[in-house]
Design a protein around this motif. Sequence first.
Motif, mmCIF file in Angstrom:
data_model
loop_
_atom_site.group_PDB
_atom_site.id
_atom_site.type_symbol
_atom_site.label_atom_id
_atom_site.label_comp_id
_atom_site.label_asym_id
_atom_site.label_seq_id
_atom_site.Cartn_x
_atom_site.Cartn_y
_atom_site.Cartn_z
ATOM 1 N N GLU A 262 10.797 10.614 3.425
ATOM 2 C CA GLU A 262 10.825 11.068 4.808
ATOM 3 C C GLU A 262 9.716 12.067 5.107
ATOM 4 O O GLU A 262 9.379 12.285 6.259
ATOM 5 N N SER A 263 9.182 12.698 4.104
ATOM 6 C CA SER A 263 8.096 13.649 4.334
ATOM 7 C C SER A 263 6.840 12.904 4.766
ATOM 8 O O SER A 263 6.580 11.791 4.299
ATOM 9 N N PRO A 264 6.071 13.500 5.670
ATOM 10 C CA PRO A 264 4.868 12.802 6.158
ATOM 11 C C PRO A 264 3.858 12.590 5.036
ATOM 12 O O PRO A 264 3.688 13.443 4.157
ATOM 13 N N ALA A 265 3.193 11.455 5.103
ATOM 14 C CA ALA A 265 2.182 11.143 4.094
ATOM 15 C C ALA A 265 0.936 11.997 4.328
ATOM 16 O O ALA A 265 0.577 12.322 5.463
ATOM 17 N N ILE A 266 0.289 12.367 3.254
ATOM 18 C CA ILE A 266 -0.934 13.161 3.307
ATOM 19 C C ILE A 266 -2.074 12.288 2.813
ATOM 20 O O ILE A 266 -2.055 11.813 1.670
ATOM 21 N N TYR A 267 -3.058 12.068 3.701
ATOM 22 C CA TYR A 267 -4.275 11.372 3.303
ATOM 23 C C TYR A 267 -5.294 12.420 2.873
ATOM 24 O O TYR A 267 -5.551 13.387 3.596
ATOM 25 N N PHE A 268 -5.892 12.221 1.719
ATOM 26 C CA PHE A 268 -6.928 13.165 1.280
ATOM 27 C C PHE A 268 -8.059 12.410 0.601
ATOM 28 O O PHE A 268 -7.879 11.312 0.066
ATOM 29 N N ILE A 269 -9.240 13.023 0.653
ATOM 30 C CA ILE A 269 -10.469 12.443 0.116
ATOM 31 C C ILE A 269 -10.884 13.218 -1.120
ATOM 32 O O ILE A 269 -10.844 14.462 -1.127
ATOM 33 N N THR A 270 -11.290 12.514 -2.147
ATOM 34 C CA THR A 270 -11.820 13.155 -3.354
ATOM 35 C C THR A 270 -13.204 12.595 -3.660
ATOM 36 O O THR A 270 -13.509 11.441 -3.353
ATOM 37 N N LEU A 271 -14.026 13.435 -4.249
ATOM 38 C CA LEU A 271 -15.359 13.001 -4.690
ATOM 39 C C LEU A 271 -15.809 13.872 -5.836
ATOM 40 O O LEU A 271 -15.374 15.017 -5.969
ATOM 41 N N GLY A 272 -16.678 13.308 -6.657
ATOM 42 C CA GLY A 272 -17.099 14.049 -7.833
ATOM 43 C C GLY A 272 -18.298 13.437 -8.512
ATOM 44 O O GLY A 272 -19.244 12.972 -7.859
ATOM 45 N N GLU A 273 -18.239 13.399 -9.853
ATOM 46 C CA GLU A 273 -19.414 13.063 -10.637
ATOM 47 C C GLU A 273 -19.841 11.606 -10.499
ATOM 48 O O GLU A 273 -21.013 11.277 -10.741
ATOM 49 N N ARG A 274 -18.954 10.703 -10.112
ATOM 50 C CA ARG A 274 -19.310 9.293 -10.010
ATOM 51 C C ARG A 274 -20.105 8.975 -8.750
ATOM 52 O O ARG A 274 -20.699 7.902 -8.646
ATOM 53 N N GLY A 275 -20.112 9.874 -7.786
ATOM 54 C CA GLY A 275 -20.887 9.654 -6.564
ATOM 55 C C GLY A 275 -20.265 8.666 -5.609
ATOM 56 O O GLY A 275 -20.974 8.063 -4.792
ATOM 57 N N ILE A 276 -18.959 8.469 -5.680
ATOM 58 C CA ILE A 276 -18.267 7.574 -4.755
ATOM 59 C C ILE A 276 -17.183 8.348 -4.017
ATOM 60 O O ILE A 276 -16.648 9.347 -4.528
ATOM 61 N N VAL A 277 -16.860 7.895 -2.814
ATOM 62 C CA VAL A 277 -15.822 8.507 -1.986
ATOM 63 C C VAL A 277 -14.546 7.696 -2.145
ATOM 64 O O VAL A 277 -14.562 6.465 -2.019
ATOM 65 N N ARG A 278 -13.450 8.391 -2.398
ATOM 66 C CA ARG A 278 -12.157 7.725 -2.520
ATOM 67 C C ARG A 278 -11.146 8.405 -1.606
ATOM 68 O O ARG A 278 -11.153 9.648 -1.470
ATOM 69 N N ILE A 279 -10.290 7.593 -0.993
ATOM 70 C CA ILE A 279 -9.253 8.093 -0.092
ATOM 71 C C ILE A 279 -7.895 7.761 -0.705
ATOM 72 O O ILE A 279 -7.639 6.613 -1.100
ATOM 73 N N TRP A 280 -7.037 8.786 -0.741
ATOM 74 C CA TRP A 280 -5.743 8.672 -1.412
ATOM 75 C C TRP A 280 -4.610 8.885 -0.427
ATOM 76 O O TRP A 280 -4.771 9.563 0.598
ATOM 77 N N ASN A 281 -3.447 8.342 -0.795
ATOM 78 C CA ASN A 281 -2.205 8.577 -0.067
ATOM 79 C C ASN A 281 -1.256 9.311 -0.999
ATOM 80 O O ASN A 281 -1.057 8.905 -2.156
ATOM 81 N N SER A 282 -0.669 10.404 -0.488
ATOM 82 C CA SER A 282 0.233 11.178 -1.339
ATOM 83 C C SER A 282 1.492 10.397 -1.700
ATOM 84 O O SER A 282 2.142 10.710 -2.711
ATOM 85 N N GLU A 283 1.846 9.422 -0.867
ATOM 86 C CA GLU A 283 3.007 8.597 -1.185
ATOM 87 C C GLU A 283 2.676 7.662 -2.343
ATOM 88 O O GLU A 283 1.925 6.702 -2.182
ATOM 89 N N GLY A 284 3.209 7.958 -3.465
ATOM 90 C CA GLY A 284 2.970 7.127 -4.629
ATOM 91 C C GLY A 284 1.647 7.378 -5.303
ATOM 92 O O GLY A 284 1.297 6.647 -6.243
ATOM 93 N N ALA A 285 0.904 8.366 -4.833
ATOM 94 C CA ALA A 285 -0.403 8.693 -5.422
ATOM 95 C C ALA A 285 -1.291 7.459 -5.488
ATOM 96 O O ALA A 285 -1.886 7.138 -6.527
ATOM 97 N N VAL A 286 -1.377 6.755 -4.366
ATOM 98 C CA VAL A 286 -2.108 5.491 -4.305
ATOM 99 C C VAL A 286 -3.517 5.732 -3.774
ATOM 100 O O VAL A 286 -3.699 6.471 -2.795
#
Length: 883
Positions: A262-286
């Motif tokens: 029931e808690s709202p999902a959190i979308y977050f972006i991570t980036l680092g040494e690989r030089g690619i952008v990834r977008i994640w969903n806190s629900e299920g860590a997908v």
Amino acid sequence: MASMALKKNYRCTPALQQFYTGGPFAVASDGSFIVCACDDAIKIVESSNASIRSVIEGDSQAVTALALSPDDRLLFSASHSRQIRVWELSSLKCIRSWKGHEGPVMGMACDASGGVLATAGADRKVLVWDVDGGYCTHYFKGHKGVVTSIMFHPDVTRLLLFSGSDDSTVRVWDLMSKKCVATLERHFSAVTSLAVSEDGGTLLSAGRDKVVNLWDLHDYSCKMTVPTYEVLEGICVLHSKSPFASTLDSYKRQKGRKKKSESPAIYFITLGERGIVRIWNSEGAVCLFEQQSSDVTISSDSDDSRRGFTAATILPSDQGLLCVTVDQQFLFYSTLTYSDEMLKLMLSKRLVGYNEEIVDMKFLGEDEQFLAVATNLEQVQVYDLASMSCSYVLSGHTGIVLCLDTCISSCGRTFVVTGSKDNSVRLWESESRCCIGVGTGHTGAVGAVAFSKKSRNFFISGSSDRTLKVWSLDGLSQDTEQPISLKAKAIVAAHDKDINSLAVAPNDSLVCSGSQDRTACVWRLPDLVSVVVLKGHKRGVWSVEFSPVDQCVMTASGDKTIKIWAISDGSCLKTFEGHTSSVLRASFLTRGTQFVSCGADGLVKLWTIKTNECIATYDQHEDKVWALTVGKKTEILATGGSDAVVNLWHDSTVSDKEEAFRKEEEGVLKGQELENALSDADYTKAIQIAFELRRPRKLFELFSELSRKREAADQIEKALHGLGKEEFRLLLEYVREWNTKPKLCHVAQFVLFRVFSILPPTEINEIRGIGELLEGLIPYSQRHFSRIDRLIRGTYLLDYTLTGMSVIEPETDAGKIKDEPETPLEAKDSGYRPSPENVDDDQVKEKTPSKKRKSHKAKDAGAQKKAKETASYTKISAVSLQA
């Protein structure tokens, strides 16, 4: 054919400058500009076209932290000197500075109100400062390592401060109780970035241990750990109303994914040494989205520190995502699109903050709207001239690219050919942005390449192995997925040393090569048969080019000269001298009647061939100018060199002529207005017009005439009140010059008195260069006043002498005159008429010697002095004489 007008002047526009050398940066609240650290300076850059808005000079120490106030009014900076400075962006002045940390400040954050600043230091401390007062309000200790990241809670009602450190912990500080309320320990390496969810209830922390931890800010427990399998440098939270989040919601609905909690999902972006952008969903860590390929220009060096991202931030007003790379580039991602059941992140802009050295460049495209630039990298960067954004990068070489050339083939395809230190040449197609051909066979670095000018079906390469090769473009297909192997049609051992430059004749019949062996050779195509050898330079030849209209070749050499040679017999027709160092490039202009050159002295020179005259010299580079290219259609110049600056040069001959004509016409009209104002005795208007025309002589005549009028004060004050600070500065410069001449000093002092009477001291102090102006005014003014003082003291001797000679009467006391009896003359006025009988002889004898010649001038001067008795007057005169 009508003759073209000769060019007389070019106007320089800095197109690409160095503005970011890595480290801290800050983005404006509206995203219009970026504040970047550039060595020890701070540069404010327009995010639209990478132009430098302003520069703040530092304290010779590298900048370690930057932050902006929420209203973009103040800029906070810190350097290795540990000095924290507050800058006012409107005036670029430092309004406050202080020291507080025992080590460098590694991070800064300003709260939403803009009145409190938090700093994180290498001394393991977190300090909170009052911005207006410059004093410390909170002093937090507890971290066991360098504090690398810091941020306030975005909700102003929750007075919390978060800090991340190299000791693998995140600490939560309560600003009300001034205590650490929680220590979050789930990381196993340095914490690099922090973010808070939209509802303010969750803290996200990213570290170099390749995980993201989600913390509940109510009980400070770890809600979730998301493994990313990548060393992370940045994390950003996407708000629910952002375009990114809307696209992700649509993607989830298409995939049929439902909420698990029931808690709202959190979308977050991570980036680092690989030089690619990834977008994640806190629900299920997908992981909802991952870039298929990196937009970071990866170096061939084995050092992994040259790869990946260093930081990221969400741009305001839904402008997208900004990512910063290790090689000092700013990547702007505008939108996240969903098509064909795939998410795609669109790169809208790439701003390159730092280029070590510009080696070569050429215009690209049908309308020459792009510029291909070779730097000290293995890639070629292609810039859009409108925004100076790096549109795309051509990657494939394993060595530094040394040279390049461009052309548009007969079928309309735009090609780029490059030569590199990896001993190969590569052929690129700009539309597909991929390599379509590779030529190998040279045993040394390829230092020169040149396309065919007419048929455009071959190109030539020259190498440090002293050979020339002719490469054929036959056999290129339209849809080549893999680069083909290019074949050499001809090869010749051309020189005794490295080949520096190549040029193909306009009719494709000849090619000319310039070498470090101090010669240039002309070869007949396609078999590379020697035609003539051009000997005469005393140093290596750096540049060669065929004339577009004549049978001649131009060469530029390290002996500081440029020569034009006849192809028929190899004789030197003309020699041009003027550069103070090696001439590195030269190109023809104006149908071969002019040329432009650049050299190691940092100068760009414009020459006229017929008169052997250098008609313009430009000093806009601070180091060697290696690259020079001329637009074939527009004849726009582009220069670049060791100072990592690319300058665009536009022909301003016509505009300068029109501007000069317009100014001359305005000058005539203003001159007539000035004469009309003088005839009407309108001195106020005349002074203002004389200022506009910059005529100091006319101004002096006006002020001189006004100084002789008794009622001129009002007119002068009215005229001076209409002047601005810059015009007052100009007036004081004129007065300074007038004040040096004794014949003109009285007018200068008259104007100076009026200026100081009108302007208050505060406004006088704000005039630019007032200190230097006063230094020039004071000594001469003191000299003039000393001269006048000597003249006044000399008048006392004159008065004493004339009084002793009985030429003038001494002044008498006014009270004594009142007590004296009425003279016969006064009696005459009162009606009394003495008869001759009443006047005896003694009275006549006494009256006769009392008649003296009196000076009216002496009487006027005496009337302005205080009345003194005769004895006192004599005493003062004697003292003046002794002095």
